[in-house]
Design an enzyme around this catalytic site. Structure first.
Site: not given
Ligand code: SF4
Length: 344
Positions: A103, A114, A117, A157-158, A189, A212-214, A288, A331
């Site tokens: 990863c 977010c 996060c 990161g995005e 992602s 990522s919907l969430h 997490n 993360c």
């Protein structure tokens, strides 16, 4: 001095051509760099004079390991790597039956904000170069002695906020003369940057895309993911549909379950309404926990119950396997702890 990791084959050939050497030497150099070799002296099929000239003008970076957490139960290893400029990034090595997977982080920090996060708490420091992304894989191979066959770009990161370097990273790793990592062995992602999702569908139709919907409604999603105010659910779902049309591949929707926020029965009903009739897969992730955010995980049992409900309603779903439970941490937490150490 320029780092040779992250250069394409044609850029590497150009360097060798500028040294007055034939093109095939460029391929040989590219192969050495792709194999993780950092010492020009080891490149035995290159003429000695060329090796010396290259060593004077170029470098091949490897990342310094700041922390290496190893799971005793399943072989997962979580690394914190130092970058040249003092920034740090996390990468995770995971063992699956279908191959070792890394990863990868695509940025130092993140500006998407977010709410759940750890990676975004300090904001974005900078984009990573393609070479720094490649190094995460090559240096994990160096440290673990294991071969990596799959990559998920799901770390800090995005990735689509750093599109050009991401694209270069995938192309270099995919090159048949280098690592030859298959396009289908990559998963990227995104939190939902719609224009880049569509661009990616055209550029990399074989790479797996996770979104990522969430949250199942705009109101809820905007509260925990500010990106939703720019690209609300209607636009995101349209983009996912276009992605499927262009690539003939389904999108995976990631859904991190937060107790009392997006895991209630009415949330599940709304999720079913949102996804019914779309070609998709839902990956449920028991959150997490990050103590700084105050969000609490919905837990594995609740995730399994939601999976069952989704499947009863014709929506394929899985619960993400938990690897490295004994070194568990969200993360971005290692990086955050590291920067807090500096602050102290
Ligand atoms: S979840 Fe991803 S996109 Fe959102 S802040 Fe964290 S790293 Fe950035």
């Amino acid at each position: 001095m320029k780092d040779l990791r992250g250069l394409t084959l044609s850029e590497t050939e150009e360097i060798v051509r500028a040294e007055g050497e034939p093109r095939f030497r460029g391929k040989q150099l590219f192969q050495w760099v792709s194999r993780g070799v950092t010492d020009f002296g080891e490149m035995r099929n290159l003429p000695k004079a060329l090796r010396q000239n290259l060593a004077e003008k170029y470098r091949i970076d490897s990342l310094r390991v700041l922390r290496d957490l190893q799971s005793r139960s399943d072989g997962t290893r979580k690394f914190l790597f130092a970058l040249e400029d003092g920034n740090a990034v996390e990468s995770v090595f995971m063992k699956y039956s279908y191959g070792n997977t890394v990863c990868v982080s695509s940025q130092a920090g993140c500006r998407m904000g977010c709410a759940f996060c750890a990676s975004g708490i300090d904001g974005l420091r900078r984009n990573l170069t393609a070479g720094e992304m490649i190094s995460q894989i090559l240096d994990i191979e160096r440290v673990t002695g294991e071969k990596v066959s799959r990559t998920v770009v799901m770390g800090t990161g995005e990735p689509f906020d750093n599109y050009d370097e991401l694209a270069k990273f995938i192309r270099v790793m995919n090159d048949v003369d280098g690592r030859n990592m298959g396009m289908r062995n990559f998963t990227v992602s995104t939190c939902g940057l719609v224009p880049e999702m569509l661009r990616f569908a055209g550029d990399f139709p074989q790479v797996n895309l996770a979104v990522s919907l969430h949250a199942p409604t705009d109101e809820q999603r905007s509260r925990i993911m500010p990106v939703n105010r720019r690209y609300p659910l209607r636009e995101l779902m349209e983009a996912a549909e276009k992605y499927e049309t262009v690539t003939s591949r389904r999108v995976t929707f990631e859904y991190a379950l937060i107790r009392g926020v997006n895991d209630r029965d009415r949330d599940v009903e709304q999720l079913i309404r949102l996804l019914s009739g779309t070609l998709c897969h839902v990956n449920l992730i028991p959150l997490n926990e990050v103590c700084e955010t105050g969000f609490v995980t919905a837990g594995r049992e609740r995730a399994k119950a939601i999976q069952k409900t989704l499947e009863q309603n014709g929506i394929p779903a899985t619960v993400r396997r938990q690897l490295g439970a004994d070194i568990d941490g969200a993360c971005g937490q290692l990086r955050l702890e590291n920067s807090q150490k500096y602050i102290e």
